[in-house]
Design a protein around this motif. Structure first.
Motif, PDB file in Angstrom:
ATOM      1  N   ASN A 307       0.799  -1.237   0.000  1.00 52.64           N
ATOM      2  CA  ASN A 307       0.000   0.000   0.000  1.00 52.64           C
ATOM      3  C   ASN A 307       0.829   1.284   0.000  1.00 52.64           C
ATOM      4  OD1 ASN A 307       0.905   0.199   2.634  1.00 52.64           O
ATOM      5  ND2 ASN A 307      -1.118   0.061   3.583  1.00 52.64           N
ATOM      6  N   GLU A 308       2.022   1.215  -0.553  1.00 52.10           N
ATOM      7  CA  GLU A 308       2.850   2.417  -0.637  1.00 52.10           C
ATOM      8  C   GLU A 308       2.173   3.503  -1.465  1.00 52.10           C
ATOM      9  OE1 GLU A 308       7.514   3.666  -1.488  1.00 52.10           O
ATOM     10  OE2 GLU A 308       6.833   1.602  -1.797  1.00 52.10           O
ATOM     11  N   TYR A 309       1.296   3.098  -2.364  1.00 49.49           N
ATOM     12  CA  TYR A 309       0.560   4.072  -3.193  1.00 49.49           C
ATOM     13  C   TYR A 309      -0.230   5.058  -2.342  1.00 49.49           C
ATOM     14  CZ  TYR A 309      -3.836   1.616  -2.202  1.00 49.49           C
ATOM     15  OH  TYR A 309      -4.928   1.083  -1.569  1.00 49.49           O
ATOM     16  N   LYS A 310      -0.603   4.649  -1.120  1.00 53.78           N
ATOM     17  CA  LYS A 310      -1.419   5.515  -0.275  1.00 53.78           C
ATOM     18  C   LYS A 310      -0.676   6.772   0.172  1.00 53.78           C
ATOM     19  CE  LYS A 310      -4.908   2.427   1.712  1.00 53.78           C
ATOM     20  NZ  LYS A 310      -5.647   2.101   2.965  1.00 53.78           N
ATOM     21  N   VAL A 311       0.633   6.732   0.182  1.00 52.36           N
ATOM     22  CA  VAL A 311       1.405   7.906   0.621  1.00 52.36           C
ATOM     23  C   VAL A 311       1.246   9.042  -0.390  1.00 52.36           C
ATOM     24  CG1 VAL A 311       3.675   8.792   1.230  1.00 52.36           C
ATOM     25  CG2 VAL A 311       3.038   6.450   1.876  1.00 52.36           C
ATOM     26  N   GLU A 312       1.536   8.763  -1.651  1.00 53.64           N
ATOM     27  CA  GLU A 312       1.395   9.799  -2.674  1.00 53.64           C
ATOM     28  C   GLU A 312      -0.067  10.155  -2.890  1.00 53.64           C
ATOM     29  OE1 GLU A 312       2.833  12.714  -5.071  1.00 53.64           O
ATOM     30  OE2 GLU A 312       3.980  11.354  -3.779  1.00 53.64           O
ATOM     31  N   MET A 313      -0.939   9.145  -2.868  1.00 52.13           N
ATOM     32  CA  MET A 313      -2.368   9.411  -3.007  1.00 52.13           C
ATOM     33  C   MET A 313      -2.855  10.299  -1.868  1.00 52.13           C
ATOM     34  SD  MET A 313      -5.568   6.702  -3.037  1.00 52.13           S
ATOM     35  CE  MET A 313      -5.214   6.035  -4.675  1.00 52.13           C
ATOM     36  N   GLY A 314      -2.342  10.054  -0.665  1.00 55.40           N
ATOM     37  CA  GLY A 314      -2.733  10.856   0.484  1.00 55.40           C
ATOM     38  C   GLY A 314      -2.344  12.311   0.342  1.00 55.40           C
ATOM     39  N   LYS A 315      -1.132  12.559  -0.129  1.00 57.29           N
ATOM     40  CA  LYS A 315      -0.691  13.938  -0.331  1.00 57.29           C
ATOM     41  C   LYS A 315      -1.596  14.662  -1.324  1.00 57.29           C
ATOM     42  CE  LYS A 315       4.218  12.884   0.453  1.00 57.29           C
ATOM     43  NZ  LYS A 315       5.561  12.846  -0.171  1.00 57.29           N
ATOM     44  N   LYS A 316      -1.846  14.030  -2.443  1.00 54.89           N
ATOM     45  CA  LYS A 316      -2.672  14.661  -3.473  1.00 54.89           C
ATOM     46  C   LYS A 316      -4.107  14.835  -2.994  1.00 54.89           C
ATOM     47  CE  LYS A 316       0.129  13.001  -7.351  1.00 54.89           C
ATOM     48  NZ  LYS A 316       0.665  14.345  -7.660  1.00 54.89           N
ATOM     49  N   ALA A 317      -4.600  13.870  -2.205  1.00 52.50           N
ATOM     50  CA  ALA A 317      -5.959  13.964  -1.702  1.00 52.50           C
ATOM     51  C   ALA A 317      -6.113  15.129  -0.723  1.00 52.50           C
ATOM     52  CB  ALA A 317      -6.350  12.649  -1.024  1.00 52.50           C
ATOM     53  N   ILE A 318      -5.116  15.343   0.127  1.00 47.52           N
ATOM     54  CA  ILE A 318      -5.173  16.455   1.075  1.00 47.52           C
ATOM     55  C   ILE A 318      -5.191  17.790   0.329  1.00 47.52           C
ATOM     56  CG2 ILE A 318      -3.879  17.676   2.873  1.00 47.52           C
ATOM     57  CD1 ILE A 318      -2.872  14.857   3.756  1.00 47.52           C
ATOM     58  N   VAL A 319      -4.318  17.935  -0.651  1.00 40.84           N
ATOM     59  CA  VAL A 319      -4.267  19.185  -1.431  1.00 40.84           C
ATOM     60  C   VAL A 319      -5.589  19.414  -2.147  1.00 40.84           C
ATOM     61  CG1 VAL A 319      -3.152  20.374  -3.361  1.00 40.84           C
ATOM     62  CG2 VAL A 319      -1.768  19.100  -1.711  1.00 40.84           C
ATOM     63  N   ARG A 320      -6.114  18.364  -2.740  1.00 40.76           N
ATOM     64  CA  ARG A 320      -7.381  18.498  -3.471  1.00 40.76           C
ATOM     65  C   ARG A 320      -8.526  18.851  -2.532  1.00 40.76           C
ATOM     66  NH1 ARG A 320     -10.445  13.676  -6.856  1.00 40.76           N
ATOM     67  NH2 ARG A 320     -12.351  14.844  -7.296  1.00 40.76           N
ATOM     68  N   ALA A 321      -8.603  18.206  -1.374  1.00 37.17           N
ATOM     69  CA  ALA A 321      -9.680  18.483  -0.434  1.00 37.17           C
ATOM     70  C   ALA A 321      -9.594  19.909   0.093  1.00 37.17           C
ATOM     71  CB  ALA A 321      -9.637  17.483   0.721  1.00 37.17           C
ATOM     72  N   LEU A 322      -8.385  20.368   0.420  1.00 35.48           N
ATOM     73  CA  LEU A 322      -8.204  21.737   0.895  1.00 35.48           C
ATOM     74  C   LEU A 322      -8.554  22.763  -0.190  1.00 35.48           C
ATOM     75  CD1 LEU A 322      -4.914  21.306   2.922  1.00 35.48           C
ATOM     76  CD2 LEU A 322      -7.127  21.993   3.865  1.00 35.48           C
ATOM     77  N   THR A 323      -8.156  22.458  -1.422  1.00 38.42           N
ATOM     78  CA  THR A 323      -8.467  23.361  -2.528  1.00 38.42           C
ATOM     79  C   THR A 323      -9.967  23.463  -2.742  1.00 38.42           C
ATOM     80  OG1 THR A 323      -6.357  22.808  -3.606  1.00 38.42           O
ATOM     81  CG2 THR A 323      -8.078  23.797  -4.987  1.00 38.42           C
TER      82      THR A 323
END
Length: 330
Positions: A307-323
């Motif tokens: 599940n290493e994909y969750k690290v990069e996905m998590g970063k992008k998800a946080i930025v998208r949610a905040l935006t």
């Protein structure tokens, strides 16, 4: 399903007394999770104590300037209540992203707090699972763990909490009110309600034996204008989050004066992003600040083999949610 006794409690005192008299009894609200687990032979209560009819179905203002949600009120009635949609749209959005309309009509607020992991090793009784059978081992630790935790796990358990509602409650900063057998009550900060596996992976929360959840206390509204709940999943309905982010921003004079951030699908409990919240306070709502907050939030992630994909996905998800949160009513 194994045989059980069904007790229809007439009041909360009777429900608490019945639970105290039988250590293998379970409270029954909507039953949308518990009954499934009983059918799979994962949960084996000898008695079900029906509590959905005890009241606790109101939504009312509280002395802190917020609102109190009855524990026995359905998820659907809560999410669609005009006061919740107006003052806590982040919570409403998260709740309406969960499951299906039919399940939301049955599931209760208190039951949502108690729903158990959807880890396949937990559901498959032929496999080892410390959460289901303490001491048997964690099948997911070195098994198929693409859907599992990247924060807070240990060798005992790598499961994740499945709730959407709870991620929003973590971001908002709610509290849980419970009733005890001796007639006293206590209030639990939401950040302390769910727990990490530690040396008791079978324990999902910090409730004491027989305690009954009666209400969820919401603080004074802060994120009614700038909010977003992002849920990334494998299909668009009836699926649990690979990763979810609840983001709320309180913006005054173009500056973030308060942020509420939490993630789902990444830990044994809703994962509060405290460092990111602190970083954003006093900052401008700009992409570069959102990106830096995401980096801070994911810095301590410990991915498993699959599940290493969750690290990069998590970063992008946080930025998208905040935006998305900032752009609402901007």
């Amino acid at each position: 399903m194994r045989p059980f006794v069904f007790t229809q409690a007439q009041n909360q005192e009777q429900a608490l007394a019945a639970a105290a008299a039988n250590e293998t009894a379970k409270y029954l609200g909507g039953g949308t999770n518990l009954i499934d687990l009983m059918k799979e032979d994962v949960e084996r209560p000898s008695e079900l104590i029906e509590v959905a009819g005890l009241g606790f179905q109101e939504i009312k203002s509280n002395q802190n300037g917020g609102y109190t949600l009855g524990a026995m009120l359905s998820n659907a009635d809560t999410a669609n209540h005009p006061d919740i949609r107006r003052h806590y749209p982040l919570l409403s959005m998260a709740m309406l992203s969960a499951a299906t309309a039919q399940i939301r009509n049955m599931a209760t607020n208190g039951g949502n707090l108690l729903q158990r992991t959807r880890c396949p090793y937990f559901y498959e009784t032929s496999m080892p699972c410390n959460k289901r059978e303490p001491g048997s081992g964690c099948g997911a630790r070195n098994g198929m763990n693409a859907l599992h935790a990247i924060f807070g796990w240990n060798e005992q358990c790598v499961a994740v909490n499945p709730s959407d509602m709870c991620v929003a409650l973590a971001a908002i900063g709610a509290k849980v009110q419970v009733q005890r057998v001796n007639g006293t009550t206590r209030t639990i900060d939401f950040s302390d309600f769910h727990r990490l596996p530690g040396d008791q992976p079978e324990a999902d929360n910090t409730l004491q034996p027989n305690e009954l959840i009666t209400a969820i206390e919401l603080p004074k509204p802060a994120f009614s204008k700038h909010y977003y709940y992002l849920k990334i999943r494998e299909r668009s309905s009836y699926a649990f989050a690979l990763i979810s982010v609840a983001a709320g921003l309180q913006i005054e004079n173009g500056t973030i004066v308060r942020a509420g951030l939490a993630m789902g699908g990444v830990a044994h409990k809703p994962w509060k992003l405290t460092r990111a919240e602190e970083f954003l306070t006093g900052k401008l709502p700009q992409t570069k600040n959102f990106e830096q907050a995401a980096e801070l939030a994911m810095r301590e992630a410990r991915p498993l083999e699959d599940n290493e994909y969750k690290v990069e996905m998590g970063k992008k998800a946080i930025v998208r949610a905040l935006t998305q949160a900032y752009e609402k009513n901007a």
